[in-house]
Design an enzyme around this catalytic site. Structure first.
Site, PDB file in Angstrom:
ATOM      1  CD  GLU A   1      -2.906  -0.669   2.557  1.00 14.11           C
ATOM      2  OE1 GLU A   1      -2.808   0.413   3.160  1.00 14.11           O
ATOM      3  OE2 GLU A   1      -3.658  -1.590   2.922  1.00 14.11           O
TER       4      GLU A   1
ATOM      5  CE  LYS B   1     -10.521   2.515   5.001  1.00 15.04           C
ATOM      6  NZ  LYS B   1      -9.122   2.383   4.512  1.00 15.04           N
TER       7      LYS B   1
ATOM      8  CD  GLU C   1     -12.028   1.755   0.482  1.00  7.60           C
ATOM      9  OE1 GLU C   1     -12.556   0.740   0.993  1.00  7.60           O
ATOM     10  OE2 GLU C   1     -10.798   1.953   0.472  1.00  7.60           O
TER      11      GLU C   1
ATOM     12  CD  GLU D   1      -7.602   5.638   7.203  1.00 10.02           C
ATOM     13  OE1 GLU D   1      -7.996   4.679   6.521  1.00 10.02           O
ATOM     14  OE2 GLU D   1      -6.411   5.799   7.525  1.00 10.02           O
TER      15      GLU D   1
END
Length: 395
Positions: A268, A325, A322, A331
């Protein structure tokens, strides 16, 4: 007439040969993490279209969702699936449980879906759930044993991604070592991965390092922009970006632990395009700069200062923002694309309707899919024509 036929055949032959040679080209370097903690994402079938249009052929997902695995069947895209943290204890209890999981979530989709790896847990060592530190290795061993007994161990790799929290320090890179409390769990895991030929996966985020210490870290160093860089006196190596330094720090820790030949792959890395007021550097401009420069760096297929002959491979986080999250705003804002398939910002991807021009949620997906179908059909017709011509010529 003869020369014309020869030219047409040569053209078709060149197309076919280029397709074959592409599949045997040098190692890939650029992949993407396909996270799905959101309620507004496109269907997996549309994601396949998006990835193929963007020429992204390697992804990671964080579970073994059957809808996703079925959608990727026949796509040619290689996938690392995740065995979520909550399953580790169960998988560690017996080979039969791991066998059932592998049969249901891996074997059932092969070979049509190109599952190439299983990430056993995510960021376990160095984390706060100490019970999982104990079960990570037995879970990984049981999963590998299941793959071995099914004859899939040469096709499907077993690994486990780590965060930077496994290190005691990482500056300068040559000084990096594993934390004293992590080392007793890490070394047996590395011994096992070394035996089965698995790499070391690290989640490396210059964004997080900068966010946590913006007063002492040059943002240009974090973003691959012009900067003085740092000098590692022990190795006498110069680093002009933090990404390379983080990768070499992992190599240094591995070397000190006795695993100097193990490859480091970045599982990542990415940069948030939006954050809370106290999240320094989380802007669209910085996200675009980091991801665009990282893509250029990976495209060169080169190594790091400490491992110059080992091309760096990395999975970018993430494919989409997203919106479900938990945690700070950052995030939910790591995505390269918006849910409608348009780009979040321009880093060089082509074939999609630009963000400002997107008028229909799935228009860009449909257009690209149609174009891909036409190209494939033309190639098939051309090949068939070449075969007929060869038969006519008696070859």
């Amino acid at each position: 007439m003869g020369s014309s036929l020869f030219f047409r055949f040569f053209l078709v032959f060149s197309v076919v040969c280029s397709s074959v040679s592409a599949s045997h080209s040098v190692t890939w370097t650029y992949g993407v993490n396909y996270g799905r903690i959101a309620d507004n994402l496109p269907a997996p079938e549309s994601v396949v279209t998006l990835l193929k249009a963007s020429k992204v052929n390697h992804i990671r997902i964080y579970n073994a969702d059957h809808g996703v695995l079925q959608a990727f069947k026949g796509s040619g895209i290689e996938i690392i699936i995740g065995l979520p943290n909550e399953f580790l204890t169960e998988m560690s209890m017996g080979e039969d449980r791991a066998m059932n999981w592998v049969k249901e979530n891996v074997q059932a989709f092969l070979p049509g879906t190109r599952i190439r790896g299983i990430a056993v847990g995510n960021e376990i060592l160095g984390g706060t759930t100490m019970e999982l530190w104990e079960v990570l290795l037995p879970a990984a061993k049981n999963v590998y044993t299941a793959l071995y007994r099914l004859g899939l161990h040469r096709t499907v790799e077993v690994s486990s991604p780590h965060s930077e929290a496994v290190f005691a320090n990482s500056f300068p890179p040559s000084a990096c070592i594993f934390r004293p409390d992590v080392a007793p769990f890490m070394k047996p895991l590395l011994e096992f991965f070394s035996q089965i030929g698995s790499p070391f996966y690290i989640n490396a985020y210059p964004f997080l390092a900068y966010k946590n210490d913006p007063q002492h870290i040059d943002i240009n160093y974090a973003l691959f922009k012009d900067n003085p860089g740092i000098y590692d006196a022990k190795t006498k190596l110069h680093y002009d970006n933090m990404f390379d330094a983080q990768v070499d720090a992992a190599y240094a820790a591995l070397e000190k632990a006795g695993f100097s030949k193990m490859e480091v792959i970045v599982s990542e890395t990415g940069w948030a395009s939006k954050g809370d007021p106290d999240e320094a550097g989380a802007t669209v401009k910085n996200a675009k700069t980091y991801n665009k420069n990282l893509r250029k760096r990976l495209a060169k297929k080169k190594g790091t200062p400490y491992r110059p002959h080992m091309a760096v491979r990395a999975y970018i986080f993430a494919l989409f923002n997203e919106n479900s999250k938990p945690g700070p705003t950052s995030e939910r804002n790591f995505g390269l694309f918006k849910p409608d398939g348009s780009i979040a910002y321009d880093i060089g991807f082509t074939g999609l309707v630009p963000s400002a021009a997107a008028s229909s949620s799935f228009l860009s997906f449909k257009e690209i899919a149609a174009q891909g179908w036409l190209r494939s059909s033309y190639l098939l017709v051309s090949i068939a024509s070449a075969v007929v011509l060869l038969q006519c010529l008696g070859l």
